[in-house]
Design an enzyme around this catalytic site. Sequence first.
Site, short mmCIF file in Angstrom:
data_model
loop_
_atom_site.label_atom_id
_atom_site.label_comp_id
_atom_site.label_asym_id
_atom_site.label_seq_id
_atom_site.Cartn_x
_atom_site.Cartn_y
_atom_site.Cartn_z
N SER A 1 -7.46 -1.16 9.44
CA SER A 1 -7.86 -2.81 9.46
C SER A 1 -9.14 -2.65 9.44
O SER A 1 -9.42 -2.70 10.26
CB SER A 1 -7.19 -3.58 9.44
N THR B 1 -1.41 -7.10 -1.21
CA THR B 1 -0.51 -7.18 -0.88
C THR B 1 0.85 -8.01 -0.74
O THR B 1 0.78 -9.43 -0.68
CB THR B 1 -0.21 -6.77 0.82
N ASP C 1 13.05 2.40 11.57
CA ASP C 1 12.43 1.38 12.50
C ASP C 1 11.00 2.57 12.98
O ASP C 1 11.24 2.97 13.89
CB ASP C 1 13.03 0.84 13.31
N VAL C 2 9.93 2.89 12.04
CA VAL C 2 9.21 3.79 13.01
C VAL C 2 8.58 3.42 14.84
O VAL C 2 8.43 4.45 15.06
CB VAL C 2 7.23 3.43 12.33
N LEU D 1 0.81 -1.30 -0.48
CA LEU D 1 -0.13 0.02 0.13
C LEU D 1 0.94 0.96 0.24
O LEU D 1 0.45 2.25 -0.53
CB LEU D 1 -1.09 -0.23 1.34
N TYR E 1 -3.20 -8.45 16.08
CA TYR E 1 -3.09 -7.33 15.08
C TYR E 1 -4.31 -7.07 14.86
O TYR E 1 -4.19 -5.48 14.65
CB TYR E 1 -3.34 -8.36 14.12
N CYS F 1 1.64 3.64 6.66
CA CYS F 1 1.70 2.53 5.86
C CYS F 1 2.68 1.26 6.60
O CYS F 1 2.11 0.06 6.19
CB CYS F 1 2.15 2.09 4.49
#
Length: 253
Positions: free
Chosen positions: A146, A194, A57-58, A17, A159, A83
Amino acid sequence: MEIENNVFIVTGGASGLGEGTARMLAEQGGKVVLADVQTDKGQALAQEIGATFVQCDVSQETDAQAVVAQAVALGRLSGLVNCAGVAPAEKMVGKQGAHSLAGFNRTIQINLIGTFNMLRLAAEAMCQNEPTASTGERGVLISTASIAAYDGQMGQAAYSASKGGIVGMTLPIARDLARNGIRNMTIAPGIFGTPMIFGMPQTVQDSLAAGVPFPSRLGTPQDYAKLVRHILDNDMLNGEVIRLDGAIRMPPR
């Protein structure tokens, strides 16, 4: 929010994405900063579309600060599209025992804390922008949740929790930043084509696509990028989560 000549950060921008979004922004004349842990892919894409790549690395404060600093050095930071993320699957109690605490923590750290980390630092930089003459806007923040935030399946406790957190902070962040002229939005994709999905057998991919009421296909990065562009264009979109899922509601498994 104009795209041309403005700067946009895309996390997870090396593939999926994020890549679709980065390509759209570059095609529209935006200055794109790709933030990703995938160095080779990120550098190759940046060279192809004329973007800037920063390994990131966010979930790490210093990495996120470096990305924002690079973006500000290129001009007016007008947008952030989050994303980056991981999608593990593990049941609460499986053959190996209880759900791994380390696995749950890692998912929250990357998906939720990483998203928040980028939002807070990008918003701080955007506050320094002069508001646009037409709307008074200083910037737009877009994150990726999501449908698992609503329809989490078996094995998706970590998740779904991470994506539910993104949904839950969308409105309060928008309210916090309203006086600064910064909008905050979230997209909740359904089943999208993806790298993770494409790694599955074709029969599984076909089965997943058939479960989408209409259109009965996997979503594409281009579908996601179209919505990003509309959010940037439409200044009344703020503090909301948009499901992008073809009307699917996920079963337990």
